[in-house]
Write a protein that holds these residues in place. Structure first.
Motif, PDB file in Angstrom:
ATOM      1  N   PRO A  53      60.782 -35.271 -19.720  1.00  0.00           N
ATOM      2  CA  PRO A  53      59.832 -36.362 -19.948  1.00  0.00           C
ATOM      3  C   PRO A  53      58.406 -35.940 -19.629  1.00  0.00           C
ATOM      4  O   PRO A  53      58.162 -35.216 -18.649  1.00  0.00           O
ATOM      5  CB  PRO A  53      60.299 -37.452 -18.969  1.00  0.00           C
ATOM      6  N   LEU A  54      57.473 -36.367 -20.431  1.00  0.00           N
ATOM      7  CA  LEU A  54      56.059 -36.112 -20.162  1.00  0.00           C
ATOM      8  C   LEU A  54      55.668 -36.635 -18.786  1.00  0.00           C
ATOM      9  O   LEU A  54      54.861 -36.012 -18.084  1.00  0.00           O
ATOM     10  CB  LEU A  54      55.191 -36.776 -21.245  1.00  0.00           C
ATOM     11  N   ALA A  55      56.257 -37.740 -18.377  1.00  0.00           N
ATOM     12  CA  ALA A  55      55.927 -38.351 -17.090  1.00  0.00           C
ATOM     13  C   ALA A  55      56.288 -37.461 -15.910  1.00  0.00           C
ATOM     14  O   ALA A  55      55.755 -37.625 -14.809  1.00  0.00           O
ATOM     15  CB  ALA A  55      56.616 -39.701 -16.947  1.00  0.00           C
ATOM     16  N   GLU A  56      57.206 -36.511 -16.103  1.00  0.00           N
ATOM     17  CA  GLU A  56      57.650 -35.638 -15.016  1.00  0.00           C
ATOM     18  C   GLU A  56      57.062 -34.231 -15.117  1.00  0.00           C
ATOM     19  O   GLU A  56      57.431 -33.341 -14.333  1.00  0.00           O
ATOM     20  CB  GLU A  56      59.176 -35.577 -14.997  1.00  0.00           C
ATOM     21  N   LEU A  57      56.165 -34.028 -16.056  1.00  0.00           N
ATOM     22  CA  LEU A  57      55.543 -32.725 -16.254  1.00  0.00           C
ATOM     23  C   LEU A  57      54.594 -32.414 -15.098  1.00  0.00           C
ATOM     24  O   LEU A  57      53.908 -33.307 -14.586  1.00  0.00           O
ATOM     25  CB  LEU A  57      54.778 -32.734 -17.580  1.00  0.00           C
ATOM     26  N   ALA A  58      54.547 -31.158 -14.682  1.00  0.00           N
ATOM     27  CA  ALA A  58      53.623 -30.748 -13.629  1.00  0.00           C
ATOM     28  C   ALA A  58      52.203 -30.718 -14.185  1.00  0.00           C
ATOM     29  O   ALA A  58      51.983 -30.351 -15.355  1.00  0.00           O
ATOM     30  CB  ALA A  58      54.013 -29.376 -13.094  1.00  0.00           C
ATOM     31  N   VAL A  59      51.253 -31.107 -13.370  1.00  0.00           N
ATOM     32  CA  VAL A  59      49.851 -31.087 -13.787  1.00  0.00           C
ATOM     33  C   VAL A  59      49.454 -29.659 -14.167  1.00  0.00           C
ATOM     34  O   VAL A  59      49.774 -28.694 -13.472  1.00  0.00           O
ATOM     35  CB  VAL A  59      48.940 -31.607 -12.656  1.00  0.00           C
TER      36      VAL A  59
ATOM     37  N   SER B 267      50.584 -44.866 -20.003  1.00  0.00           N
ATOM     38  CA  SER B 267      51.341 -45.450 -18.894  1.00  0.00           C
ATOM     39  C   SER B 267      52.543 -44.568 -18.568  1.00  0.00           C
ATOM     40  O   SER B 267      52.997 -43.776 -19.399  1.00  0.00           O
ATOM     41  CB  SER B 267      51.816 -46.852 -19.268  1.00  0.00           C
ATOM     42  N   LYS B 268      53.068 -44.732 -17.366  1.00  0.00           N
ATOM     43  CA  LYS B 268      54.259 -43.976 -16.973  1.00  0.00           C
ATOM     44  C   LYS B 268      55.431 -44.331 -17.875  1.00  0.00           C
ATOM     45  O   LYS B 268      56.221 -43.453 -18.264  1.00  0.00           O
ATOM     46  CB  LYS B 268      54.613 -44.272 -15.521  1.00  0.00           C
ATOM     47  N   GLU B 269      55.566 -45.625 -18.226  1.00  0.00           N
ATOM     48  CA  GLU B 269      56.673 -46.073 -19.068  1.00  0.00           C
ATOM     49  C   GLU B 269      56.626 -45.388 -20.438  1.00  0.00           C
ATOM     50  O   GLU B 269      57.649 -44.945 -20.964  1.00  0.00           O
ATOM     51  CB  GLU B 269      56.640 -47.590 -19.246  1.00  0.00           C
ATOM     52  N   LEU B 270      55.424 -45.305 -20.997  1.00  0.00           N
ATOM     53  CA  LEU B 270      55.275 -44.666 -22.303  1.00  0.00           C
ATOM     54  C   LEU B 270      55.509 -43.159 -22.190  1.00  0.00           C
ATOM     55  O   LEU B 270      56.162 -42.554 -23.055  1.00  0.00           O
ATOM     56  CB  LEU B 270      53.883 -44.946 -22.863  1.00  0.00           C
ATOM     57  N   ALA B 271      55.001 -42.566 -21.116  1.00  0.00           N
ATOM     58  CA  ALA B 271      55.161 -41.125 -20.916  1.00  0.00           C
ATOM     59  C   ALA B 271      56.620 -40.737 -20.714  1.00  0.00           C
ATOM     60  O   ALA B 271      57.018 -39.616 -21.027  1.00  0.00           O
ATOM     61  CB  ALA B 271      54.321 -40.659 -19.733  1.00  0.00           C
ATOM     62  N   MET B 272      57.443 -41.665 -20.195  1.00  0.00           N
ATOM     63  CA  MET B 272      58.867 -41.372 -20.028  1.00  0.00           C
ATOM     64  C   MET B 272      59.582 -41.288 -21.370  1.00  0.00           C
ATOM     65  O   MET B 272      60.627 -40.648 -21.493  1.00  0.00           O
ATOM     66  CB  MET B 272      59.540 -42.444 -19.160  1.00  0.00           C
ATOM     67  N   LEU B 273      59.041 -41.940 -22.393  1.00  0.00           N
ATOM     68  CA  LEU B 273      59.662 -41.936 -23.719  1.00  0.00           C
ATOM     69  C   LEU B 273      59.363 -40.675 -24.502  1.00  0.00           C
ATOM     70  O   LEU B 273      60.027 -40.379 -25.497  1.00  0.00           O
ATOM     71  CB  LEU B 273      59.189 -43.148 -24.525  1.00  0.00           C
ATOM     72  N   ILE B 274      58.348 -39.932 -24.076  1.00  0.00           N
ATOM     73  CA  ILE B 274      57.913 -38.721 -24.777  1.00  0.00           C
ATOM     74  C   ILE B 274      58.610 -37.532 -24.128  1.00  0.00           C
ATOM     75  O   ILE B 274      58.342 -37.179 -22.978  1.00  0.00           O
ATOM     76  CB  ILE B 274      56.386 -38.577 -24.709  1.00  0.00           C
TER      77      ILE B 274
END
Length: 224
Positions: A150-156, A211-218
């Protein structure tokens, strides 16, 4: 033209079997999870699950929900293959938009024959994934590998090559398309906010906030 579709499985049963797979795969799905997935009441779900248990397509685990049997998995993947091939055809060859394609495929998946489905697969070149990036199950039940970070879990500082959008919602898919986010897109995470989980990304030299919710979908493959 032979029609190999199992006439003993009703349209409603097919929908439930597919929903269980989408929610839990070969794991367990709760009544509430299925009600949310199908957009119906928990009471209605419970009634159908009893019927499915009696048919041998699902088994009930006390306090854990229901799980697809081998026969149930075969039926679910069979329908999922048909659905994703139809979506691919509608989007790539008939000019359907994200707003229309999912509902149209939901209707068609129950009425076309297996012969039609396999002719369609050949016409499309036997694709491994649909335009969302979702894997198309093969006839033997094999599910093609799909990078799923998930994009939301990607490292900076890391980048993600988008492989999959985990949503069928027309407004979500349309919004992501407007942002230029689709399978094949490259996103670089430049900042994550500590509260709320907002992520700041760069795509094609343009910075945007999700948003985190949207980033989790990617979902996709991590790049340096």
């Amino acid at each position: 033209m032979p029609n190999l579709k199992d006439a003993t499985v009703s349209t409603s049963m097919e929908d439930y079997l597919k929903a269980i797979w989408l929610v839990a795969g070969d794991g367990s799905a709760s009544t509430n999870e299925l009600a949310k997935q199908l957009g119906i009441s928990a009471a209605s779900v419970s009634a159908m699950l009893k019927k499915l248990c009696g048919s041998g397509f699902v088994k009930h685990q006390p306090y854990k929900g229901v799980q697809l049997t081998k026969a149930g998995i075969q039926q679910a993947l069979h329908l999922l293959r048909r659905h994703r091939l139809i979506e691919t055809f509608l989007l790539e060859h008939l000019g359907f938009s994200w707003e229309d394609v999912h509902e149209e495929a939901e209707e068609l998946e129950h009425v076309v024959s297996d012969y039609f489905t396999e002719q369609l697969a050949a016409f499309l070149g036997h694709p491994s994934h649909d335009p969302h990036g979702d894997p198309i199950p093969r006839l033997d039940g094999y599910i093609p590998d799909t990078p799923n970070t998930p994009l939301a879990e990607l490292a900076v500082g890391k980048s993600l090559t988008v492989s999959r959008l985990m949503s069928q919602a027309e407004d979500v898919l349309t919004y992501l398309a407007e942002l230029g986010i689709q399978p094949g897109s490259q996103l670089k995470l430049i900042k994550r906010e500590p509260l709320g989980g907002l992520v700041h990304v760069v795509i094609k030299h343009q910075q945007m906030t999700l948003s985190k919710e949207l980033a989790m979908l990617i979902r996709g493959e991590v790049r340096p």
